[in-house]
Design a protein around this motif. Structure first.
Motif, mmCIF file in Angstrom:
data_model
loop_
_atom_site.group_PDB
_atom_site.id
_atom_site.type_symbol
_atom_site.label_atom_id
_atom_site.label_comp_id
_atom_site.label_asym_id
_atom_site.label_seq_id
_atom_site.Cartn_x
_atom_site.Cartn_y
_atom_site.Cartn_z
ATOM 1 N N ASP A 1 0.133 1.494 3.174
ATOM 2 C CA ASP A 1 0.058 2.813 2.537
ATOM 3 C C ASP A 1 -1.201 2.875 1.680
ATOM 4 O O ASP A 1 -2.189 2.228 1.995
ATOM 5 N N VAL B 1 -2.600 -3.285 3.181
ATOM 6 C CA VAL B 1 -1.398 -2.511 2.867
ATOM 7 C C VAL B 1 -1.140 -1.471 3.954
ATOM 8 O O VAL B 1 -2.057 -1.072 4.685
ATOM 9 N N SER C 1 -1.465 1.816 -1.418
ATOM 10 C CA SER C 1 -1.361 0.894 -2.556
ATOM 11 C C SER C 1 -2.690 0.174 -2.775
ATOM 12 O O SER C 1 -3.540 0.105 -1.897
ATOM 13 N N LYS C 2 -2.839 -0.383 -3.970
ATOM 14 C CA LYS C 2 -4.018 -1.158 -4.318
ATOM 15 C C LYS C 2 -3.600 -2.585 -4.683
ATOM 16 O O LYS C 2 -2.540 -2.776 -5.276
#
Length: 603
Positions: free
Chosen positions: A221, A219, A223-224
């Motif tokens: 950023d 990703v 995010s997961k």
């Protein structure tokens, strides 16, 4: 086990010159081809490839073998993987094993079609992602922020999967298709299909031969999940592949070591700073298959983990999986970085020199890490802690198949707990090692750095037979003479040659692979002289009449020497047998008396 008949057929259809030339540009030199050796650094070419013998040999480092051996060494493949790789090149099907039903032509064609279609999907997808990286400013800014140069991006084929549910629909129509789903590029969620990878930096995963077999996506950023990998497919098994291994092959050979890290960005960041010999596991703990692959690449393997609890747990898991695979000529090292760093952040902050210095000076060998980890929470001043250490170490030591290392680790345990080795062996359920006391010897050494070791008669005969298998018809040793060591190797080789008199040395080497005689033959070939005429002689068609006549005369002389050598071998064996039988006969052994009389009366 793959049948020898198939290996013979495979090597008869593979052209070793073509196989090696794809990896190392060859130049014609007489009957052979020459190049600078791919297995060690050199300025002048000493790497010879013989098309007539389907055999390569380096006069500098001694590397040698068949096309199978070259693929194993150069690409770091196992024997079975190398056989499958070459078989695919020439359109052969490796014989089925484990009582599986043989693959019929229709099944084989369907399997090949499936593989080709899946590979085509992966090749198109990687090109698409690479194009998208250049087309999306946010993705370009991200890789620039991470300090990745255009050269590193190109070297690893890094790309970008755009936002949206179905970016791949721009490339594949109809969308989805069967192969997008089989490769895991598209998910099918209760009838709704969409791309697996969306808004991620894409890291292509290659097989040992360079084919794209999967992807890892990161990703941009917080995010997961941070990383997302391709699922296991007919092309891709994450437990049997390592990210960056294909790209790192040259750097691994140059550095003579390999570094295992945990993430894709760790690999590319290290490469950006000039450390190109790093690879990463693919979202899973280091497996036994990973260890086998790593050990095929080089003798020194370094694992680098974060210094937090998760990193320590991953390191111990790697050690546990490595124990059954350990070899006495391989060394594993473990490095733990400060808790607030991973390899990516560390190399960016401190640079290449500091990282490599830490790697060399602060990493622990497996033997050191083994006991440091086992005793971390123990007080060895207490007997109870010593007993606990024995209980912890015993099941792990039993897994080690490397004899010398296993012995030394047990010896170290004996010293740590203060228990005699024989008593300790009893406690952990293993036999005590036999103690050998050698008599003093004042004989001059057989070899010094100034004087290379001379081959014995039997060793010379073995080497001659490797290059002239048709001469095995002259080999007949009496069955009443005991054959050991080099003599046993010679007669084993002669029996193979008698069954297959037209085989090349490459085929003979594969017959000897994984036999007790493999090391003997490898030693003889590694120590061939640079002017060895077995490899440097020209084809008769390229010689003048006078030169061809001289070459034939030399070969006749060699054959006469070989025949004389057999007679001398028999004489040597007779003398050894007589020396063994005399004391037995003197003690009244009737069988020994009869055999001794027979030997003494033979001419």
């Amino acid at each position: 086990m793959i049948p020898h008949d198939f290996i013979d057929e495979l090597l008869s259809k593979v052209d070793i010159v073509e196989v090696i030339d794809q990896a190392v540009p060859l130049k014609k030199s007489g009957a052979n081809y020459m190049a600078c050796c791919p297995f060690h650094k050199e300025k002048s070419a000493s790497f010879s490839v013989s098309p007539s013998k389907q055999f390569y040999h380096c006069f500098g480092c001694g590397a040698h073998g068949s096309a199978i051996g070259f693929i194993m060494e150069y690409q770091g493949l196992s024997f079975t993987e190398a056989v499958h790789y070459l078989a695919d090149r020439v359109g052969l099907k490796v014989p089925h094993q484990n009582n599986e039903l043989p693959e019929n032509p229709a099944q084989r064609e369907a399997r090949k079609t499936q593989q080709q279609n899946m590979e085509n999907v992966m090749n198109q997808a990687v090109a698409f992602y690479q194009q998208q990286l250049n087309a999306h400013e946010n993705a370009k800014q991200y890789v620039q922020k991470r300090g990745l140069s255009s050269e590193i991006i190109a070297h690893y084929g890094i790309g970008y999967a755009p936002e949206g549910w179905t970016p791949l629909a721009k490339l594949f129509q109809p969308y989805p298709n069967e192969w997008l789903i089989q490769t895991g590029m598209v998910l099918d969620n209760e009838g709704r299909q969409y791309d697996r990878f969306r808004h991620r930096i894409m890291f292509p995963i290659r097989s040992a031969t360079g084919q794209i077999i999967g992807f890892g996506g990161r990703v941009l950023d917080d995010s997961k999940p941070k990383y997302l990998n391709s699922p296991d497919t007919p092309l891709f098994d994450k437990g049997k592949n390592l990210y960056g291994l294909y790209e790192a092959r040259g750097a691994i050979k140059e550095a003579q070591k390999i570094l295992v890290v945990e993430g894709y960005m760790d690999v590319v960041a290290l490469a950006q700073y000039g450390i190109g010999y790093a690879v990463a596991s693919l979202g899973t703990a280091t497996t036994a298959d990973h260890i086998k692959i790593l050990m095929r690449q080089t003798d020194d393997i370094y694992f680098c983990f974060d210094g937090d609890s998760a990193g320590k747990k991953a390191a111990w898991r790697a050690l546990e999986n490595a124990l059954p695979q350990l070899k006495d000529n391989k060394t594993l090292h473990f490095l733990f970085l400060p808790e607030d760093h991973d390899p990516d952040s560390y190399v960016r902050e401190f640079g290449k020199n500091d990282f490599e210095q830490r790697l060399q000076t602060q990493s622990q060998t497996l033997s050191a890490y083994f006991y440091n980890a086992l005793t971390a929470d123990l007080n060895l001043n207490q007997q109870e802690s010593k007993a606990e250490l024995v209980q912890r170490a015993a099941p792990l030591l039993k897994q080690i198949n490397a004899p010398t290392l296993a012995f030394l680790l047990k010896q170290q345990l004996s010293e740590l707990v203060g228990i005699d080795p024989s008593n300790l062996a009893h406690l952990i359920g293993q036999a005590a090692p036999i103690r050998h006391v050698s008599a003093k010897s004042y004989k001059l050494p057989r070899e010094t750095f100034r004087q290379p070791e001379m081959f014995t008669l039997a060793q010379k005969q073995i080497r001659t037979l490797l290059f002239h298998p048709q001469w095995a018809k002259d080999v007949l040793l009496p069955d009443y003479l005991p054959l050991n060591d080099d003599y046993a190797c010679f007669i084993h080789l002669a029996q193979i040659c008698q069954r297959h008199p037209s085989q090349t040395i490459a085929q003979l080497l594969e017959h000897l692979r994984d036999t007790p005689y493999e090391n003997t033959v490898n030693y003889l070939l590694q120590n061939m002289e640079h002017d060895n005429e077995y490899l440097t002689k020209n084809n008769e068609s390229e010689l003048s009449d006078k030169e061809a006549k001289q070459q034939k005369e030399r070969q006749k002389n060699q054959q006469r020497e070989f025949q004389e050598g057999i007679k001398r071998m028999i004489d040597e064996l007779k003398k050894e047998q007589i020396q063994r039988l005399r004391p037995q006969a003197a003690q009244g052994d009737e069988h020994a008396k009869q055999l001794l009389l027979k030997l003494l009366t033979l001419k």
